[in-house]
Design an enzyme around this catalytic site. Structure first.
Site, PDB file in Angstrom:
ATOM      1  N   HIS A 148     -31.269 -10.182  -7.287  1.00  0.00           N
ATOM      2  CA  HIS A 148     -32.560 -10.399  -7.944  1.00  0.00           C
ATOM      3  C   HIS A 148     -33.066 -11.818  -7.676  1.00  0.00           C
ATOM      4  O   HIS A 148     -34.260 -12.028  -7.463  1.00  0.00           O
ATOM      5  CB  HIS A 148     -32.435 -10.221  -9.462  1.00  0.00           C
ATOM      6  CG  HIS A 148     -32.027  -8.842  -9.883  1.00  0.00           C
ATOM      7  ND1 HIS A 148     -30.816  -8.585 -10.479  1.00  0.00           N
ATOM      8  CD2 HIS A 148     -32.665  -7.652  -9.771  1.00  0.00           C
ATOM      9  CE1 HIS A 148     -30.732  -7.292 -10.735  1.00  0.00           C
ATOM     10  NE2 HIS A 148     -31.827  -6.700 -10.309  1.00  0.00           N
ATOM     11  N   LYS A 187     -31.602  -2.225  -0.792  1.00  0.00           N
ATOM     12  CA  LYS A 187     -30.364  -1.580  -1.241  1.00  0.00           C
ATOM     13  C   LYS A 187     -30.608  -0.144  -1.687  1.00  0.00           C
ATOM     14  O   LYS A 187     -29.733   0.699  -1.608  1.00  0.00           O
ATOM     15  CB  LYS A 187     -29.753  -2.386  -2.384  1.00  0.00           C
ATOM     16  CG  LYS A 187     -28.495  -1.751  -2.885  1.00  0.00           C
ATOM     17  CD  LYS A 187     -27.775  -2.603  -3.863  1.00  0.00           C
ATOM     18  CE  LYS A 187     -26.606  -1.830  -4.439  1.00  0.00           C
ATOM     19  NZ  LYS A 187     -27.041  -0.658  -5.202  1.00  0.00           N
ATOM     20  N   SER A 224     -25.052  -5.693  -7.339  1.00  0.00           N
ATOM     21  CA  SER A 224     -25.699  -4.687  -8.191  1.00  0.00           C
ATOM     22  C   SER A 224     -25.355  -5.015  -9.635  1.00  0.00           C
ATOM     23  O   SER A 224     -24.249  -5.515  -9.920  1.00  0.00           O
ATOM     24  CB  SER A 224     -25.154  -3.307  -7.829  1.00  0.00           C
ATOM     25  OG  SER A 224     -25.364  -2.416  -8.896  1.00  0.00           O
TER      26      SER A 224
END
Ligand code: PAF
Length: 277
Positions: free
Chosen positions: A34, A145, A181
């Site tokens: 992120h 992803k 993740s």
């Protein structure tokens, strides 16, 4: 950085800043993946908004309750990465009682090959469309992803003339190859180590695909993943990343995708590369 909780306040912010804003929608539990999206948004826009919302429409009840939540930690990370606003609404504010909006993309849904995935992505499309309407960003940033999510969101934005440019950003990996993740936070140290097998299998698949074709690549990937005791293959496919359909003579690129459960936690990863023709 401002934290906005209510949809109405965020809409006001969106009306004032939206067009010139880069938007990073997230489920929270922010990590380096992120951060790389937020940093890129920071470089390309006057304002940057990040949303943190665990969307009940895209998870089963158990997964929804288990999803890691840490709004304080997320705010610190978003601020450091350069966000101007963190939008963290409640589910009740996003979906008022009686909400029943749905988005269907029949052709792309057919490629998903599982009703569970179709259900999941219907939930993703609804929330992303709502977030686009609330934040009104000029650009939105998504990781490569999740290639199915990306293809669906791009198609939705195009079909519904949503005035947003979708920016596709590379997957960020840990040492050893595991894709970053939020779900990695649920893994024990042993599971985290075991999860490296996913990227290893993808690399083997890429190599085999070039040498020996789709069937052999899938077989070798299966063998690699099965060598890890805690790993269970949920889904594996080799497709054209644009159509999500099997490779054919027109495919310029290949996408190898794997969804693998490690100790009961579902992890996904993929590699996308040009085909030599
Ligand atoms: O990929 C995600 O983080 C989520 O699916 C998204 C796009 C924020 C929608 O909830």
């Amino acid at each position: 950085m401002k934290i906005i909780r209510s949809v109405s306040a965020m809409k006001k912010w969106g009306e004032l800043n939206g067009g010139d804003c880069g938007f990073v929608p997230t489920l929270g539990a922010l990590h380096d993946g992120h951060v790389s999206l937020i940093r890129r948004a920071r470089k390309e826009n006057r304002k940057v908004a990040v949303s943190v919302f665990v969307n009940p429409l895209q998870f089963g009840r158990r997964q929804y309750l288990l999803y890691p939540r840490d709004i304080k930690g997320d705010a610190e990370i978003a601020l450091k990465a350069g966000a101007d606003v963190l939008f963290a609404p409640s589910a009740r504010d996003i979906y008022n009682p009686g909400f029943e909006g749905r988005i269907i993309l029949p052709q792309l849904f057919r490629t998903l090959q599982s009703q569970r995935l179709e259900w999941h992505f219907k939930g993703v499309l609804v929330v992303v469309m709502k977030l686009f309407q609330i934040v009104r960003p000029g650009r939105a940033y998504f990781g490569l992803k999740d290639p199915h999510q990306l293809a669906l969101i791009e198609k939705m934005a195009a079909d519904f003339d949503v005035p947003v440019v979708i920016r596709k950003c590379p997957t960020v990996r840990e040492r050893g190859g595991l894709a970053r993740s939020s779900r990695n936070a649920l893994l024990t140290a042993d599971e985290r180590r075991a999860a490296r097998v996913i990227y290893k299998a993808l690399m083997i698949g890429k190599n085999e695909l070039k040498k020996a074709g789709v069937a052999r690549a899938l077989a070798e990937m299966k063998k690699t993943i099965s060598s890890e005791k805690t790993a269970r293959i949920e889904h594996m496919e080799i497709v054209d990343p644009l159509t999500l359909s099997p490779l054919d003579g027109r495919s310029k690129e290949a996408l190898i995708f794997a969804a693998v459960s490690i100790g009961g936690k579902r992890l996904t990863d993929n590699v996308r590369f040009r085909l030599a023709r």
